[in-house]
Design a protein around this motif. Structure first.
Motif, PDB file in Angstrom:
ATOM      1  N   GLN A 217       5.531 -41.757 -11.878  1.00  0.00           N
ATOM      2  CA  GLN A 217       5.230 -40.388 -12.315  1.00  0.00           C
ATOM      3  C   GLN A 217       5.649 -39.402 -11.230  1.00  0.00           C
ATOM      4  OE1 GLN A 217       1.047 -38.988 -13.091  1.00  0.00           O
ATOM      5  NE2 GLN A 217       1.885 -38.753 -15.166  1.00  0.00           N
ATOM      6  N   ASP A 218       6.399 -38.404 -11.665  1.00  0.00           N
ATOM      7  CA  ASP A 218       6.890 -37.347 -10.781  1.00  0.00           C
ATOM      8  C   ASP A 218       5.894 -36.181 -10.793  1.00  0.00           C
ATOM      9  OD1 ASP A 218       8.666 -35.764  -9.308  1.00  0.00           O
ATOM     10  OD2 ASP A 218       9.941 -35.273 -11.009  1.00  0.00           O
ATOM     11  N   HIS A 219       6.059 -35.233  -9.893  1.00  0.00           N
ATOM     12  CA  HIS A 219       5.237 -34.003  -9.870  1.00  0.00           C
ATOM     13  C   HIS A 219       6.208 -32.841  -9.769  1.00  0.00           C
ATOM     14  CE1 HIS A 219       2.553 -37.198  -8.717  1.00  0.00           C
ATOM     15  NE2 HIS A 219       1.506 -36.398  -8.844  1.00  0.00           N
ATOM     16  N   LYS A 220       6.536 -32.248 -10.923  1.00  0.00           N
ATOM     17  CA  LYS A 220       7.657 -31.290 -10.954  1.00  0.00           C
ATOM     18  C   LYS A 220       7.303 -29.899 -10.448  1.00  0.00           C
ATOM     19  CE  LYS A 220      10.988 -33.268 -14.005  1.00  0.00           C
ATOM     20  NZ  LYS A 220      10.915 -33.990 -15.256  1.00  0.00           N
ATOM     21  N   ARG A 221       6.049 -29.506 -10.611  1.00  0.00           N
ATOM     22  CA  ARG A 221       5.693 -28.126 -10.227  1.00  0.00           C
ATOM     23  C   ARG A 221       5.463 -28.038  -8.729  1.00  0.00           C
ATOM     24  NH1 ARG A 221       3.945 -24.673 -14.070  1.00  0.00           N
ATOM     25  NH2 ARG A 221       4.259 -25.452 -16.173  1.00  0.00           N
ATOM     26  N   THR A 231      10.352 -27.611  -9.812  1.00  0.00           N
ATOM     27  CA  THR A 231      11.169 -28.008  -8.654  1.00  0.00           C
ATOM     28  C   THR A 231      11.949 -29.263  -9.046  1.00  0.00           C
ATOM     29  OG1 THR A 231       9.608 -29.617  -7.766  1.00  0.00           O
ATOM     30  CG2 THR A 231       9.244 -27.310  -7.157  1.00  0.00           C
ATOM     31  N   GLY A 232      12.688 -29.802  -8.104  1.00  0.00           N
ATOM     32  CA  GLY A 232      13.343 -31.095  -8.341  1.00  0.00           C
ATOM     33  C   GLY A 232      12.349 -32.244  -8.372  1.00  0.00           C
ATOM     34  N   GLY A 233      11.149 -32.026  -7.861  1.00  0.00           N
ATOM     35  CA  GLY A 233      10.128 -33.075  -7.797  1.00  0.00           C
ATOM     36  C   GLY A 233       9.464 -33.052  -6.433  1.00  0.00           C
ATOM     37  N   LEU A 274      19.550 -45.901 -16.485  1.00  0.00           N
ATOM     38  CA  LEU A 274      19.116 -44.950 -17.506  1.00  0.00           C
ATOM     39  C   LEU A 274      17.675 -44.549 -17.165  1.00  0.00           C
ATOM     40  CD1 LEU A 274      19.621 -43.516 -20.252  1.00  0.00           C
ATOM     41  CD2 LEU A 274      18.518 -45.484 -21.319  1.00  0.00           C
ATOM     42  N   TYR A 275      17.479 -43.261 -16.985  1.00  0.00           N
ATOM     43  CA  TYR A 275      16.149 -42.726 -16.657  1.00  0.00           C
ATOM     44  C   TYR A 275      15.621 -42.131 -17.943  1.00  0.00           C
ATOM     45  CZ  TYR A 275      13.591 -38.593 -14.506  1.00  0.00           C
ATOM     46  OH  TYR A 275      12.733 -37.584 -14.153  1.00  0.00           O
ATOM     47  N   VAL A 276      14.522 -42.696 -18.436  1.00  0.00           N
ATOM     48  CA  VAL A 276      13.945 -42.202 -19.679  1.00  0.00           C
ATOM     49  C   VAL A 276      12.677 -41.427 -19.332  1.00  0.00           C
ATOM     50  CG1 VAL A 276      13.245 -42.832 -22.010  1.00  0.00           C
ATOM     51  CG2 VAL A 276      14.786 -44.337 -20.759  1.00  0.00           C
ATOM     52  N   TYR A 290      16.642 -37.730 -21.355  1.00  0.00           N
ATOM     53  CA  TYR A 290      17.304 -38.854 -20.693  1.00  0.00           C
ATOM     54  C   TYR A 290      18.015 -38.297 -19.469  1.00  0.00           C
ATOM     55  CZ  TYR A 290      17.452 -41.537 -25.172  1.00  0.00           C
ATOM     56  OH  TYR A 290      17.181 -42.216 -26.319  1.00  0.00           O
ATOM     57  N   ASN A 291      18.078 -39.100 -18.393  1.00  0.00           N
ATOM     58  CA  ASN A 291      18.957 -38.777 -17.279  1.00  0.00           C
ATOM     59  C   ASN A 291      19.823 -40.001 -17.013  1.00  0.00           C
ATOM     60  OD1 ASN A 291      17.996 -36.123 -16.712  1.00  0.00           O
ATOM     61  ND2 ASN A 291      16.178 -37.041 -15.823  1.00  0.00           N
ATOM     62  N   CYS A 292      21.002 -39.758 -16.433  1.00  0.00           N
ATOM     63  CA  CYS A 292      21.963 -40.858 -16.323  1.00  0.00           C
ATOM     64  C   CYS A 292      22.002 -41.463 -14.925  1.00  0.00           C
ATOM     65  CB  CYS A 292      23.343 -40.381 -16.764  1.00  0.00           C
ATOM     66  SG  CYS A 292      24.007 -39.046 -15.774  1.00  0.00           S
ATOM     67  N   ARG A 293      20.876 -41.391 -14.221  1.00  0.00           N
ATOM     68  CA  ARG A 293      20.821 -41.819 -12.808  1.00  0.00           C
ATOM     69  C   ARG A 293      19.362 -42.002 -12.424  1.00  0.00           C
ATOM     70  NH1 ARG A 293      17.720 -37.266 -11.740  1.00  0.00           N
ATOM     71  NH2 ARG A 293      18.322 -35.710 -13.219  1.00  0.00           N
ATOM     72  N   PHE A 294      19.133 -42.467 -11.176  1.00  0.00           N
ATOM     73  CA  PHE A 294      17.766 -42.569 -10.679  1.00  0.00           C
ATOM     74  C   PHE A 294      17.157 -41.178 -10.521  1.00  0.00           C
ATOM     75  CE2 PHE A 294      18.549 -46.854  -8.661  1.00  0.00           C
ATOM     76  CZ  PHE A 294      17.435 -47.478  -9.183  1.00  0.00           C
ATOM     77  N   GLY A 295      15.853 -41.064 -10.666  1.00  0.00           N
ATOM     78  CA  GLY A 295      15.159 -39.814 -10.373  1.00  0.00           C
ATOM     79  C   GLY A 295      14.973 -39.665  -8.877  1.00  0.00           C
ATOM     80  N   ASP A 296      14.843 -38.439  -8.440  1.00  0.00           N
ATOM     81  CA  ASP A 296      14.573 -38.141  -7.047  1.00  0.00           C
ATOM     82  C   ASP A 296      13.357 -37.219  -7.040  1.00  0.00           C
ATOM     83  OD1 ASP A 296      14.539 -37.175  -4.468  1.00  0.00           O
ATOM     84  OD2 ASP A 296      16.701 -36.940  -4.308  1.00  0.00           O
ATOM     85  N   PRO A 297      12.170 -37.626  -6.656  1.00  0.00           N
ATOM     86  CA  PRO A 297      11.824 -38.705  -5.720  1.00  0.00           C
ATOM     87  C   PRO A 297      11.347 -40.024  -6.335  1.00  0.00           C
ATOM     88  CG  PRO A 297       9.928 -37.278  -5.974  1.00  0.00           C
ATOM     89  CD  PRO A 297      10.986 -36.749  -6.903  1.00  0.00           C
ATOM     90  N   GLU A 298      11.512 -40.239  -7.632  1.00  0.00           N
ATOM     91  CA  GLU A 298      10.992 -41.490  -8.203  1.00  0.00           C
ATOM     92  C   GLU A 298      11.655 -42.726  -7.590  1.00  0.00           C
ATOM     93  OE1 GLU A 298      11.971 -38.792  -9.938  1.00  0.00           O
ATOM     94  OE2 GLU A 298      11.129 -38.770 -11.955  1.00  0.00           O
ATOM     95  N   CYS A 299      12.971 -42.604  -7.322  1.00  0.00           N
ATOM     96  CA  CYS A 299      13.715 -43.728  -6.752  1.00  0.00           C
ATOM     97  C   CYS A 299      13.067 -44.213  -5.449  1.00  0.00           C
ATOM     98  CB  CYS A 299      15.142 -43.242  -6.485  1.00  0.00           C
ATOM     99  SG  CYS A 299      16.263 -44.502  -5.938  1.00  0.00           S
TER     100      CYS A 299
END
Ligand code: AMP
Ligand code: GLY
Length: 431
Positions: A217-221, A231-233, A274-276, A290-299
């Motif tokens: 789980q990301d934290h976008k705000r 934000t980007g995360g 594949l990032y769902v 969908y995103n076509c790569r790893f998430g940042d900072p999830e990765c």
């Protein structure tokens, strides 16, 4: 054993964590990172390359005898880097342009989900010439909040949640005027607002076989309690207790399998990560994006949990051999706190000296994002500066460990969220 010279494309915390993980592989020959950051330089050679100049990238690949290219960010993928290099017989981990449309065009992604019966929010699409029609459509629908999304890539700045007819009117006018959004918003997706908790599931695919790597789980705000600007995360934790085994099975069956099969049927076989992005709603999991790569900072929280050799999995993906592999994840929780420059995601100062980076052990990882070497010092050079990642047997342990580690680092105007992982803790205490 054969070893592979690898070129990793990107410069963020995500790429530092990928470089760290690749460096653990016995299969790795020389690692190059373009352009990289001071963190990636610990694991390979940073090379100054314009990653949007495919010809220059290809020349470097030939000169340095690179055997595999791993693409971190979305832009080069959406712009066709994988196609360009594969046409020149260079192995690439990452989807081709047609497959990367899942991220590059929200209209494509939504129509695709509709066609293949993949659960997502109801939607309608309008061209920039028809904003009046979009407005009339929303007024007739009369359900708020409602979500407006620019079709194309907008670096996280193309999604707007509107709470009233007035807000919609203002926002449509603002989008029309915003020159930076004009290309991305030449098509506009109007979407039903989904209520629920978000979670990101990461899948590795070779076009036919796919495996879930892990979920986070990301934290976008920008602000605590999910307040303020997007934000980007600002932090992530994994695994997120919002998912359980039966939801994961449902996600695999209703979303991932249909996506991979659907893309084959569209003659756009999906390879790479594949990032769902999902919303867990009262009606079950639905795709947000969908995103076509790893998430940042999830990765940065997923890779420390992955027991597999990442390079081995990536090679298997490029050789359509993922059916021979299974993914192994350890049983620890991981938490990542993003240290940012005060002012981000708007304006902020750069060049602040960072201290405390030398005090870390194997238990705690610090991945660089917006940093730069200046003489013998490391200074801030971006909005998101560092990622501090720690693990623990429990989610609470991982979070505490990560915040303890944050105390060791300092730079002027350092900002971070104080509530990373709290949603997960709340969910566990309510179970
Ligand atoms: P996206 O770029 O599509 O991921 O959207 C950015 C953020 O906007 C998501 O992470 C969600 O928090 C929010 N969002 C997007 N679409 C929806 C939706 N249909 N319902 C609720 N929230 C949404
Ligand atoms: N952390 C969200 C993203 O990478 O898109």
């Amino acid at each position: 054993m054969d070893t592979y010279n690898v070129l990793l494309i990107g410069a963020g915390g995500r790429e530092h964590s990928i470089a760290w993980k690749l460096a653990q592989s016995e299969k790795l020959g020389q690692l190059y990172i373009a352009p990289g950051n001071p963190g990636t330089a610990q694991f390979g050679k940073n090379v100054e390359l314009d990653i949007n100049n495919f010809e220059a990238v290809s020349e470097f690949i030939n000169k340095a005898a690179v055997e595999l290219v791993v693409v971190g960010p979305e832009d080069p993928l959406v712009n066709g880097m994988a196609d360009y290099l594969r046409e020149r017989n260079i192995a690439v981990f990452g989807p081709e342009k047609n497959a990367a449309r899942l991220e590059g065009s929200k209209e494509f992604a939504k129509e695709f989900m509709l066609k293949y019966n993949i659960p997502t929010a109801d939607f309608a699409v309008f061209s920039s010439l028809d904003y009046d029609d979009a407005y009339k459509f929303i007024v007739l629908k009369d359900t708020y909040p409602i979500v407006l999304k620019a079709d194309g890539l907008a670096a996280g700045k193309g999604v707007f949640i509107c709470n009233s007819e007035e807000e919609v009117k203002e926002r449509l006018l603002a989008i029309k005027k915003d020159e930076k959004l004009s290309e991305a918003a030449s098509r506009l997706v109007v979407e039903e607002f989904m209520e629920g908790e978000e979670v990101s599931v990461f899948v590795i695919s070779d076009g036919h076989t796919s495996h879930i790597l892990h979920y986070a789980q990301d934290h976008k705000r920008i602000g605590d309690g999910d307040t303020g600007l997007n934000t980007g995360g600002m932090g992530a934790y994994s695994p997120a207790p919002v998912l359980n085994a039966s939801l994961l099975e449902q996600i695999q069956f209703e979303i991932i399998d249909r996506t991979i099969t659907g893309m084959q049927l569209e003659e756009s076989a999906y390879t790479g990560i594949l990032y769902v992005g999902l919303m867990i709603t009262a009606d079950g999991p639905k795709v947000v994006e969908y995103n076509c790569r790893f998430g940042d900072p999830e990765c940065q929280v997923i890779l420390p949990s992955l027991k597999n050799d990442l390079l081995d999995l990536m090679i298997a993906s490029t050789e359509q051999r993922l059916d021979e592999k299974s993914v192994q994840i350890d049983d620890n929780y991981r938490c990542c706190i993003v240290l940012a420059s005060e002012g981000y995601p708007q304006s902020y100062e750069k060049g602040k000296v960072i201290s405390g980076l030398d005090q870390f052990d194997d238990e705690t990882l610090v991945f660089h994002a917006g940093t730069k070497k200046k003489g013998d010092k490391i200074v801030t050079n971006g909005g998101r500066v560092l990622n501090v990642v720690a693990g623990g047997k429990t989610l609470r342990g991982a979070i505490e460990h990560a915040y303890e580690a944050v105390k060791k680092i300092s730079f002027e105007n350092c900002y971070f969220r104080k509530d990373i992982g709290h949603k997960g803790l709340k969910r566990i205490s309510n179970l």
